[in-house]
Design a protein around this motif. Structure first.
Motif, PDB file in Angstrom:
ATOM      1  N   LYS A   9       0.845  -1.206   0.000  1.00  0.00           N
ATOM      2  CA  LYS A   9       0.000   0.000   0.000  1.00  0.00           C
ATOM      3  C   LYS A   9       0.876   1.251   0.000  1.00  0.00           C
ATOM      4  O   LYS A   9       0.573   2.232  -0.704  1.00  0.00           O
ATOM      5  CB  LYS A   9      -0.932  -0.019   1.206  1.00  0.00           C
ATOM      6  CG  LYS A   9      -2.091  -0.947   1.026  1.00  0.00           C
ATOM      7  CD  LYS A   9      -3.061  -0.869   2.186  1.00  0.00           C
ATOM      8  CE  LYS A   9      -4.177  -1.878   1.965  1.00  0.00           C
ATOM      9  NZ  LYS A   9      -5.119  -1.911   3.062  1.00  0.00           N
ATOM     10  N   GLU A  67       2.260   1.592  -3.473  1.00  0.00           N
ATOM     11  CA  GLU A  67       1.243   2.095  -4.405  1.00  0.00           C
ATOM     12  C   GLU A  67       1.063   3.600  -4.221  1.00  0.00           C
ATOM     13  O   GLU A  67       0.998   4.362  -5.204  1.00  0.00           O
ATOM     14  CB  GLU A  67      -0.086   1.366  -4.188  1.00  0.00           C
ATOM     15  CG  GLU A  67      -0.111  -0.032  -4.739  1.00  0.00           C
ATOM     16  CD  GLU A  67      -1.426  -0.751  -4.440  1.00  0.00           C
ATOM     17  OE1 GLU A  67      -2.280  -0.202  -3.725  1.00  0.00           O
ATOM     18  OE2 GLU A  67      -1.589  -1.871  -4.937  1.00  0.00           O
ATOM     19  N   ASN A  83       2.049   6.182  -7.058  1.00  0.00           N
ATOM     20  CA  ASN A  83       0.999   7.055  -7.599  1.00  0.00           C
ATOM     21  C   ASN A  83       1.413   8.522  -7.483  1.00  0.00           C
ATOM     22  O   ASN A  83       1.114   9.330  -8.360  1.00  0.00           O
ATOM     23  CB  ASN A  83      -0.331   6.837  -6.886  1.00  0.00           C
ATOM     24  CG  ASN A  83      -0.980   5.539  -7.314  1.00  0.00           C
ATOM     25  OD1 ASN A  83      -0.692   5.024  -8.397  1.00  0.00           O
ATOM     26  ND2 ASN A  83      -1.829   4.999  -6.462  1.00  0.00           N
ATOM     27  N   GLN A 102       0.955  -0.937 -11.458  1.00  0.00           N
ATOM     28  CA  GLN A 102      -0.299  -1.638 -11.159  1.00  0.00           C
ATOM     29  C   GLN A 102      -0.166  -3.128 -11.468  1.00  0.00           C
ATOM     30  O   GLN A 102      -0.664  -3.976 -10.725  1.00  0.00           O
ATOM     31  CB  GLN A 102      -1.459  -1.030 -11.960  1.00  0.00           C
ATOM     32  CG  GLN A 102      -1.976   0.242 -11.354  1.00  0.00           C
ATOM     33  CD  GLN A 102      -3.111   0.844 -12.181  1.00  0.00           C
ATOM     34  OE1 GLN A 102      -3.251   0.556 -13.376  1.00  0.00           O
ATOM     35  NE2 GLN A 102      -3.892   1.681 -11.548  1.00  0.00           N
ATOM     36  N   ALA A 159       1.806  -4.533  -8.771  1.00  0.00           N
ATOM     37  CA  ALA A 159       0.954  -4.601  -7.571  1.00  0.00           C
ATOM     38  C   ALA A 159      -0.008  -5.779  -7.680  1.00  0.00           C
ATOM     39  O   ALA A 159      -0.277  -6.482  -6.683  1.00  0.00           O
ATOM     40  CB  ALA A 159       0.187  -3.291  -7.391  1.00  0.00           C
TER      41      ALA A 159
END
Length: 194
Positions: free
Chosen positions: A134, A137, A141, A152, A155
């Motif tokens: 998390k 990410e 981002n 992504q 992920a």
């Protein structure tokens, strides 16, 4: 034997009949017993001999019966001794099985503890990995909006790895529960046999 006893009794009865006390007179008087008394005496002797014969036969039958009973009881006693020896052997085997089960229970408990520790570490690592993913990410981002698609995909790969780890963790949990049930069953068997 009975006839010898009977003759002895008859001879004794005749002596009693002919033995008359002598009087202190110069004349000896010999009186024969009346025939009726002799008959009564003979009848008594015959009845006595028949009673003796009956008692002898009865006693002999009882001795035979006792002998058979003793033989039967000896056979039953030998059978009981054999069963006792077998029971002792079975008890010995049961003790060996109980000791083996107890050793298996100790090993099973040790394995269960190791598996529980390993599972706890795996769950902790899973939580830490989710947290890291998390954070990554969020970082990606914010820092690299152009390569979001690649990130992504990575992920998603991490997510699929996490799912596999979750399934494996669930499998290990079920395995531990199964082992706990087996241990409980073995412990009950061990307690019942003790």
């Amino acid at each position: 034997m009975i006839w010898g006893l009977l003759l002895l009794c008859v001879a004794g009865a005749f002596r009693a009949i002919h033995a008359v006390p002598l009087r202190k007179t110069s004349k000896i008087e010999v009186k024969a017993a009346p025939q009726e008394e002799v008959n009564v005496l003979m009848f008594g002797v015959i009845q006595f001999s028949e009673s003796l014969n009956y008692a002898f036969e009865n006693t002999e039958a009882k001795i035979d019966k006792l002998s058979k009973t003793v033989t039967t009881r000896e056979g039953a006693l030998q059978q009981l001794e054999k069963q006792t020896e077998e029971a002792v052997e079975v008890e010995k085997q049961m003790k060996e099985v109980i000791q083996l089960l107890q050793a298996q229970m100790v090993n099973q408990q040790a394995q269960t503890m190791m598996t529980k520790d390993w599972l706890a570490r795996m769950e902790q690592e899973e939580v830490e990995l989710k947290t890291k993913v998390k954070r990554m990410e969020t970082y990606i981002n914010n820092a690299f909006p152009s390569s979001i698609k690649e990130l992504q995909e990575k992920a998603e790969e991490h997510s699929s790895v996490l799912k596999i780890l979750q399934h494996f963790t669930e499998f290990q949990k079920q395995n531990i529960e199964t082992n706990d049930e087996k241990l409980s069953t073995l412990q009950k068997m061990s307690d019942d046999m003790s």
